[in-house]
Each structure stands twice: as structure tokens, then as C-alpha cells.
Design an enzyme around this catalytic site. Sequence first.
Site, PDB file in Angstrom:
ATOM      1  N   CYS A  79       7.917  -0.884   2.323  1.00  0.00           N
ATOM      2  CA  CYS A  79       7.654  -1.891   1.329  1.00  0.00           C
ATOM      3  C   CYS A  79       8.939  -3.007   1.610  1.00  0.00           C
ATOM      4  CB  CYS A  79       7.941  -1.598  -0.193  1.00  0.00           C
ATOM      5  SG  CYS A  79       7.375  -2.530  -1.412  1.00  0.00           S
ATOM      6  N   HIS A 168       4.060   2.967  -0.297  1.00  0.00           N
ATOM      7  CA  HIS A 168       4.911   4.143  -0.373  1.00  0.00           C
ATOM      8  C   HIS A 168       4.578   5.562   0.068  1.00  0.00           C
ATOM      9  CE1 HIS A 168       8.199   1.486  -2.340  1.00  0.00           C
ATOM     10  NE2 HIS A 168       7.157   0.778  -2.918  1.00  0.00           N
ATOM     11  N   GLU A 170       6.067   8.120   0.480  1.00  0.00           N
ATOM     12  CA  GLU A 170       6.950   9.039  -0.091  1.00  0.00           C
ATOM     13  C   GLU A 170       6.664   9.598  -1.434  1.00  0.00           C
ATOM     14  OE1 GLU A 170       9.175   4.833  -1.285  1.00  0.00           O
ATOM     15  OE2 GLU A 170       7.594   5.824   0.135  1.00  0.00           O
TER      16      GLU A 170
END
Length: 388
Positions: A79, A168, A170
Amino acid sequence: MQEKIIILDFGSQTTQLIGRRVRELGEYCEIVPYNKFPYGDTSVIGVILSGSPFSVYDEKAFRTELDRLRGHLPVLGICYGAQLIAYMAGGTVKASGSKSEYGKIDMTRSKDSRLLRNIPEDTSVCWMSHTDYISNPPEGYKVTAVTHDCPCAAMENDEKKIYAVQFHPEVMHTQYGEEIFKTFLFDICGCKGDWVMSSFVEEQVKHLREKIGDKTVLCAMSGGVDSSVAAVLLHRAVGKQLTCVFVDHGLLRKNEGDEVEHIFRERFDMKLVRVNAQERFLTKLAGVTEPEKKRKIIGEEFIRVFEDESKRLGRMNFFVQGTIYPDVIESGVGDAAVIKSHHNVGGLPDHIDFDELIEPLRDLFKDEVRKVGLELGIPEDLVWRQPF
């Protein structure tokens, strides 16, 4: 020397989650402030740049010395981290305006991407959360993924081992986030993935024995998981040199104080002093409603109780507490915002009357602390106890 991945924190709310994902794959990592990269640490084999609430054009935007990393270590930007890579290498970052993306977005990857090549589908779901985007990648970088509104959802310079994703990986909503991390860690960085709790316990016990020698140790116990695991770990290392002070502060469950005392006296044969300090704590907290102020009061009072007990028992050399990694991060690392001060960190007074503070769990996430507790033989009902 334990190999590691460094995660540079630019203030994202999901930085801890990046760390969790890396550790869950068996690789040790450390989260450090964006401007505190450990140059010269030869155990570092890769770098991840987190997201951030900033725009790269903000006057106070966090920056790092990418020139000192580029071409030396593999780098993955996420990001804001991706936008920073583009901006500092001469690319163009623009405000998304009405085309900003938030939530689940369909992403189409190119087949020649090294980072994304283990995603089994050409189009998959990723999680976006951005108001800026990379409109023109820097020279030497190729676009490796796009979405309907994002012309550069991912880019890479494989020659220099620099990779960037606008989304993202994660978060669980990104469909193949784990595959992306696996590719970066094991294919690109060459990680071994040998970070396991049994090794941690063995290494910590050895380290603590060497550090403490024949000196005395006082361990702070609050009845929770973290301090309990820290106490048993120290007991395995130095045995009767350890004295645990269990502070019953009046905020425990019914009979919980008795249960904690029984487990550690009877099962582990530990030297344990129980201090009934309910009135002392509740008096200090009376009328206080602001949570951050409460944490400061509790932290200060804990230390003062332990100092009083240390004087009564005879001065102790080391003071142990069960600080864990989220306590440190949430209490504010470097220039990062304080989420909440933990009483072990933000609540500590400036002066404590011990030679040195020992925090053996300081580098572990909560789930890792629980695994250590099970390795040490602590009963499951205590290991999996949730905060009151």
C-alpha cells in the site's frame, strides 16, 4: 544467528498483522519504526514496508532510506510502502479522487510476475484501502497486476528484487495473501522458515542462565497469561533464585487469585509471595474514568508494590515482567501513534529500584506466548484464559 525479516512500520493499523503472517509461516521477523532500520545487522535477509495513513506528498509523511536497501536486500512494499517505492524511484503517485478503492476488489495478475506467480488464478480477490495510487511506475519496473480502477495494483523490478502491491496481502480478505508472502519469503528472500517455539524456549533458557548467573530475580505476576508464562520460563532457567510476587489487585475473577497461587506453588514448586493489594489499587483508581490514565496508575502502582516487596525480601538484582510484542507496538514505537499504553510499557515510571529489567517475551505475539506456555507445561485452561 537467527535469520530475520524486518518490517518497517509507517503507522499502518495492520502492521502487526503483517508480522503475524510472517511468523505463522515459520519465519522470525521484527517490527521497527520506519527510520530505525538496523543497517549492519547481517541476520536480516528481507524487508517489508507497511502501509500508512499518510500520502507520500504529505509534508510530515514518513520516509526511509530506500537507496540503502535497493539492490542489497529483497523489499516488499505494501500500500503506502508500494507508493513510497514508486515515488522515491521517480514514478508518479496520484490522488484517486472518486476512484479510490476500499474493500474486496477483483485483481488480474500478469503471468510473468515473480511475486504473484503462485496465485493459481489469473483473476482473484484482493483487499484495497487507498486514496492515492501509482499512475506511472518508475523506470525499470513492470506492472504485474491491475484492477478496474487501479492501473498499477502491483509492480516489480525483479533484477533489484523490489516488489510492490497496492493491496493488503496480510488481511484475510485477500484471497491468496498467504501465497504472496510464501513466495516473497521462501522463493525471493531464501528464508529457511525454522522459527519454532521449542527452539525459542531452549534459546531463552540458555540466555537467561548466562545473563543472571547466581543473582536474584523478582518476577511480577498479575495472574494473566503473559506474566505466568514469563514466570515459568524464568523458573526453568534459574530455579530457586527466582521469587514471584503475585499481586492480587482486586480486579480478578472470583477465586482466580487462589487458583493462580495453587498452580504455581503446588505444580511448579515456585517461591511465590501473594500480596493482597486490593484496597491500595482501588483507592488509587477511585473516580478515574479515562482509560489511558488508569493504565498509567496501574503501571506505577504495580512497580511500587514490587519495590516494597523487594525491600522486605532483601534487594533483588533483576526485575521480570511479562511484556509482549503488541504491548510495545501499541504503546507507540518511534513516531508511531499510541494505540493504548500497556501498563508494562507506557505505565512504567521513570525510575525503578532494580539493576535491570528482564522481559523474556517482549518479541512474541500473544498466540506465540500461549505456545510457549504449552511447551513449558502450563495447564491449558490458564494458557487459553482470556482477559477479564
